[in-house]
Design a protein around this motif. Structure first.
Motif, PDB file in Angstrom:
ATOM      1  N   PRO A  68       0.834  -1.208   0.000  1.00 29.55           N
ATOM      2  CA  PRO A  68       0.000   0.000   0.000  1.00 29.55           C
ATOM      3  C   PRO A  68       0.879   1.273   0.000  1.00 29.55           C
ATOM      4  N   ALA A  69       0.400   2.319  -0.734  1.00 25.52           N
ATOM      5  CA  ALA A  69       1.096   3.616  -0.774  1.00 25.52           C
ATOM      6  C   ALA A  69       0.875   4.356   0.536  1.00 25.52           C
ATOM      7  N   ILE A  70       1.846   5.139   0.918  1.00 25.19           N
ATOM      8  CA  ILE A  70       1.742   5.888   2.170  1.00 25.19           C
ATOM      9  C   ILE A  70       2.087   7.356   1.926  1.00 25.19           C
ATOM     10  N   SER A  71       1.606   8.186   2.816  1.00 22.24           N
ATOM     11  CA  SER A  71       2.019   9.596   2.847  1.00 22.24           C
ATOM     12  C   SER A  71       2.787   9.828   4.136  1.00 22.24           C
ATOM     13  N   TYR A  72       3.665  10.808   4.121  1.00 19.73           N
ATOM     14  CA  TYR A  72       4.498  11.041   5.301  1.00 19.73           C
ATOM     15  C   TYR A  72       4.825  12.526   5.416  1.00 19.73           C
ATOM     16  N   THR A  73       5.283  12.901   6.592  1.00 21.86           N
ATOM     17  CA  THR A  73       5.641  14.288   6.895  1.00 21.86           C
ATOM     18  C   THR A  73       7.130  14.359   7.219  1.00 21.86           C
ATOM     19  N   VAL A  74       7.804  15.413   6.709  1.00 20.84           N
ATOM     20  CA  VAL A  74       9.225  15.613   6.985  1.00 20.84           C
ATOM     21  C   VAL A  74       9.389  16.839   7.864  1.00 20.84           C
ATOM     22  N   ARG A  75      10.097  16.678   8.965  1.00 17.08           N
ATOM     23  CA  ARG A  75      10.395  17.793   9.856  1.00 17.08           C
ATOM     24  C   ARG A  75      11.909  17.906   9.996  1.00 17.08           C
ATOM     25  N   ILE A  76      12.436  19.091   9.676  1.00 20.57           N
ATOM     26  CA  ILE A  76      13.884  19.322   9.680  1.00 20.57           C
ATOM     27  C   ILE A  76      14.222  20.276  10.803  1.00 20.57           C
ATOM     28  N   ASP A  77      15.102  19.838  11.668  1.00 19.41           N
ATOM     29  CA  ASP A  77      15.555  20.656  12.798  1.00 19.41           C
ATOM     30  C   ASP A  77      16.907  21.269  12.424  1.00 19.41           C
ATOM     31  N   ALA A  78      16.866  22.516  11.933  1.00 21.43           N
ATOM     32  CA  ALA A  78      18.085  23.214  11.515  1.00 21.43           C
ATOM     33  C   ALA A  78      17.776  24.701  11.437  1.00 21.43           C
ATOM     34  N   SER A  79      18.823  25.529  11.251  1.00 23.88           N
ATOM     35  CA  SER A  79      18.604  26.960  11.065  1.00 23.88           C
ATOM     36  C   SER A  79      17.753  27.174   9.814  1.00 23.88           C
ATOM     37  N   ARG A  80      17.085  28.318   9.726  1.00 24.20           N
ATOM     38  CA  ARG A  80      16.164  28.544   8.605  1.00 24.20           C
ATOM     39  C   ARG A  80      16.888  28.432   7.257  1.00 24.20           C
ATOM     40  N   GLN A  81      18.118  28.960   7.179  1.00 27.01           N
ATOM     41  CA  GLN A  81      18.868  28.919   5.916  1.00 27.01           C
ATOM     42  C   GLN A  81      19.156  27.475   5.510  1.00 27.01           C
ATOM     43  N   LEU A  82      19.640  26.664   6.462  1.00 24.44           N
ATOM     44  CA  LEU A  82      19.969  25.279   6.144  1.00 24.44           C
ATOM     45  C   LEU A  82      18.705  24.445   5.964  1.00 24.44           C
ATOM     46  N   GLU A  83      17.666  24.781   6.698  1.00 23.74           N
ATOM     47  CA  GLU A  83      16.400  24.075   6.522  1.00 23.74           C
ATOM     48  C   GLU A  83      15.883  24.243   5.097  1.00 23.74           C
ATOM     49  N   LYS A  84      15.957  25.465   4.579  1.00 26.27           N
ATOM     50  CA  LYS A  84      15.495  25.710   3.205  1.00 26.27           C
ATOM     51  C   LYS A  84      16.377  24.976   2.191  1.00 26.27           C
ATOM     52  N   LEU A  85      17.688  24.951   2.441  1.00 30.27           N
ATOM     53  CA  LEU A  85      18.598  24.229   1.555  1.00 30.27           C
ATOM     54  C   LEU A  85      18.198  22.763   1.455  1.00 30.27           C
ATOM     55  N   LEU A  86      17.925  22.146   2.590  1.00 33.60           N
ATOM     56  CA  LEU A  86      17.560  20.727   2.606  1.00 33.60           C
ATOM     57  C   LEU A  86      16.164  20.510   2.026  1.00 33.60           C
ATOM     58  N   GLU A  87      15.249  21.397   2.336  1.00 28.11           N
ATOM     59  CA  GLU A  87      13.893  21.265   1.797  1.00 28.11           C
ATOM     60  C   GLU A  87      13.894  21.323   0.270  1.00 28.11           C
ATOM     61  N   ASP A  88      14.771  22.146  -0.287  1.00 22.83           N
ATOM     62  CA  ASP A  88      14.799  22.331  -1.742  1.00 22.83           C
ATOM     63  C   ASP A  88      15.543  21.216  -2.470  1.00 22.83           C
ATOM     64  N   ASN A  89      16.347  20.409  -1.751  1.00 23.80           N
ATOM     65  CA  ASN A  89      17.231  19.483  -2.454  1.00 23.80           C
ATOM     66  C   ASN A  89      17.172  18.031  -2.011  1.00 23.80           C
ATOM     67  N   LEU A  90      16.684  17.735  -0.833  1.00 20.81           N
ATOM     68  CA  LEU A  90      16.661  16.341  -0.366  1.00 20.81           C
ATOM     69  C   LEU A  90      15.652  15.525  -1.170  1.00 20.81           C
ATOM     70  N   ASP A  91      16.051  14.304  -1.548  1.00 17.55           N
ATOM     71  CA  ASP A  91      15.124  13.383  -2.212  1.00 17.55           C
ATOM     72  C   ASP A  91      13.940  13.073  -1.302  1.00 17.55           C
ATOM     73  N   LEU A  92      14.204  13.024  -0.009  1.00 21.45           N
ATOM     74  CA  LEU A  92      13.166  12.730   0.964  1.00 21.45           C
ATOM     75  C   LEU A  92      12.007  13.722   0.854  1.00 21.45           C
ATOM     76  N   VAL A  93      12.339  14.975   0.616  1.00 22.28           N
ATOM     77  CA  VAL A  93      11.311  16.012   0.487  1.00 22.28           C
ATOM     78  C   VAL A  93      10.728  16.004  -0.928  1.00 22.28           C
ATOM     79  N   ARG A  94      11.586  15.763  -1.910  1.00 25.77           N
ATOM     80  CA  ARG A  94      11.151  15.813  -3.304  1.00 25.77           C
ATOM     81  C   ARG A  94      10.081  14.757  -3.601  1.00 25.77           C
TER      82      ARG A  94
END
Length: 606
Positions: A22-48
């Motif tokens: 079965p397909a699932i949906s999930y939530t990603v929470r990143i604990d980092a400074s806002r600048q690094l959080e945005k970097l990871l949000e824009d590039n991690l496969d996990l978020v993509r």
């Protein structure tokens, strides 16, 4: 006959094994400074892949497993080479599991020493100056102690090569580069090797696209001589000058590199032949390479007619018709008819192509009729003008022969002749000529009619204007403006009213009608010998390009300095930095007349 029977239970088991997870949906929470959080949000496969309808738990677990390594690689681009990253899957909520990514970036890596190596750059004659490596190090965009970011590193290398390629060595290129990071010391040692390629000089100029107009339009403005060192700035200056002439719809100034590229290909072929012992080695040719300058233009149409309508709070509704011809006996003609409620103008001017010395000469003539504050004038004039300089420092000398018919109700009806000569100068130092926020403009006019030739009354005249822009706060601009003028003559009668002064209006003292301030004569306001105005305005750009303004203006015009008592106006305004310049709408109260007036203007008059 063979019959095969399959038990239903076995069929059900097989189908269960083949059914997709079965397909699932999930939530990603990143604990980092806002600048690094945005970097990871824009590039991690996990978020993509978040929200992918085909995502399964097995696939999600694999993504979570590779996330720390992927995140560390991304953090290294921002200078964090000792980061600690953990990623965990919280499955308490089976319907929507949560992936938590925790980042401890550690100490950022900074730039250490720079090893800059220059290959080539040998001057070919005694007049050539060797390239200054120390100067390049000073201008290096990634100084020691700065955080080492990959984007900045790439940008600094490109900028360095670009600086070198702008003069003498347009074929300069990056030969090698490396950044060695010491994770213990948190420093990056940089090495950059730049190869100059051959030194280049300008050759002869070739003009492409000229059909209607004389080539002197280009040659008179061209300051690039054969043998001059290659310079992008020189080509850009020529391109801008040609674009400003009005003769061309487009202008491109460059060099012909085909000979250089062909020579490089030949050298490669000769190098291959040199490997053969039976082939003689090629003879080296010393000296810089010559590049022909190529000017490509697209000419404007010879004739152009434009019409327009508008409105001004100074002179009322306006209709305008303009006719331009770029080749009238080798001269450029500009003419216009303007009809406004308070002013009507008919004028034509003829311009010679800019001379080799940089002079812009013109002659013209016109007729102007005005009815402002019950003073009615009709002026016929012919003039000759020489202008020179740059947009940052303009100078001109004008000689004019004019005849003015003046009437003020039943009080005055006179005719005056004059031949004034005027020298004008304008200096600009602004961050933008269209929408300035910092800098100043100062202009002055000095002249008069001092010879008794076609002149009823001799006079001298001086006028100066100043505008200063100063940033005030993060979103504000303070604008200070002032002007002063004086006319000296034995008698006032016989001096043309066009050289006297009045104040009031959009670009003067707001809160008063256009040229309302001056010498009172019955119900009319006539020109005065002296002028002084000042203004202070604060513009607040609350949502660029939109802003609001508050201002105070003061000034007057009078026949004596003693009577030059200021009249005050103050109010509020709206601002818009439009593509064609600042548009201003002001509501001002004139303290002396106790009236509120609306003012509309486009920019400031420089």
């Amino acid at each position: 006959m063979l019959t095969v029977c399959i038990a239903p239970a076995l069929v059900s088991a097989a189908m269960a094994q083949e059914a997709p997870a079965p397909a699932i949906s999930y939530t990603v929470r990143i604990d980092a400074s806002r600048q690094l959080e945005k970097l990871l949000e824009d590039n991690l496969d996990l978020v993509r892949f978040q929200g992918n309808a085909k995502m399964t738990m097995d696939q999600l677990q694999r993504l979570v497993k590779v996330t720390p390594d992927q995140a560390k690689t991304l953090l290294e681009t921002e200078g964090y080479y000792s980061a600690k990253v953990t990623a965990g899957l919280d499955e308490k909520n089976s319907g929507n599991p949560i992936v938590r990514v925790t980042v401890e970036p550690g100490e950022a890596t900074v730039v250490g020493n720079l090893d800059l190596l220059l290959q080539g750059y040998v001057p070919f004659d005694a007049n050539s100056v060797p390239l200054d490596a120390n100067d390049l190090r000073t201008r290096w965009a990634l100084p020691e102690g700065a955080r080492f970011r990959m984007a900045d590193w790439e940008s600094a290398k490109k900028s360095l090569v670009r600086q070198i390629a702008q003069t003498r060595f347009p074929r300069a290129q990056l030969a090698d580069s490396s950044a060695t990071v010491d994770p213990d010391q948190h420093k990056a040692a940089l090495k950059v090797v730049v190869d100059s390629g051959p030194e280049m000089r300008f050759g002869a100029t070739r003009i492409r696209g000229m059909r209607r107009y004389p080539q002197t339009v280009v040659t008179n403005l061209n300051k690039i001589a054969p043998g001059d060192e290659y310079s992008e700035a020189a080509m850009q200056a020529l391109q801008q000058k040609l674009q400003d002439t009005g003769y061309f719809a487009s202008v491109e100034v460059g060099v012909d590199m085909r000979g250089v590229i062909g020579a490089q290909i030949e050298n490669l072929d000769e190098a291959d032949e040199a490997k053969d012992p039976d082939v003689a080695a090629p003879t080296a040719v010393n000296g810089p390479t010559t590049l022909p300058v190529v000017v490509r233009v697209t000419e404007n149409k010879q004739q152009n007619v434009t019409a327009g309508v508008g409105i001004s709070t100074n002179t009322g509704a306006r209709t305008q018709l303009a006719y331009d011809n770029l080749n009238v006996f080798g001269l450029r003609m500009k003419s216009n008819l303007t009809y406004e409620q308070k002013q009507q103008i008919a004028r034509a001017d003829f311009y010679w192509p800019t001379s080799p010395a940089g002079y812009n000469d013109s002659v013209g003539g016109g007729y102007t009729h005005t009815d402002i504050e019950n003073e009615i004038t009709a002026v016929t004039s012919v003039s000759a003008k020489r202008a020179w300089g740059t947009p940052l420092l303009e100078k001109s000398v004008t000689i004019e022969a004019l005849t003015e018919q003046l009437s003020v109700g039943n009080i005055i009806s006179s005719r005056a002749k004059s031949v004034p000569v005027t020298f004008a100068i304008t200096k600009r130092s602004l961050d933008s000529l269209i929408a300035p926020t910092r800098g100043y403009v100062v202009s002055g006019q000095f002249g008069g009619a001092v010879l008794p030739v076609l002149t009823d009354e001799k006079f001298v005249r001086a006028y100066a204007r100043f505008i200063n822009y100063r940033p005030l706060g993060k979103e504000g601009t303070l604008i200070l403006r002032g002007e002063a003028g004086a006319v000296g003559s034995k008698e006032k009668i016989g001096v043309p009213s066009t050289v006297l002064f009045r104040a009031g209006g959009d670009q003067s003292v707001r809160g008063y009608a256009y040229q309302e301030l001056g010498v009172k004569l019955g119900d009319a306001t006539v020109g005065a010998r002296y002028l002084a105005t000042a203004s202070a305005e604060y513009d607040w750009w609350f949502k660029p390009p939109y802003g609001v303004a508050v201002f105070v203006d003061a000034g007057n015009a009078a026949d004596t300095v003693k009577d030059l008592k200021p009249k005050y106006g103050y109010g509020l305004g709206a601002r818009w930095r439009s593509p064609v310049g600042p548009i201003n709408v002001d509501v001002a109260y004139g303290q002396a007349v106790k009236k509120v007036r609306l003012h509309f203007s486009l920019g400031f008059t420089f």
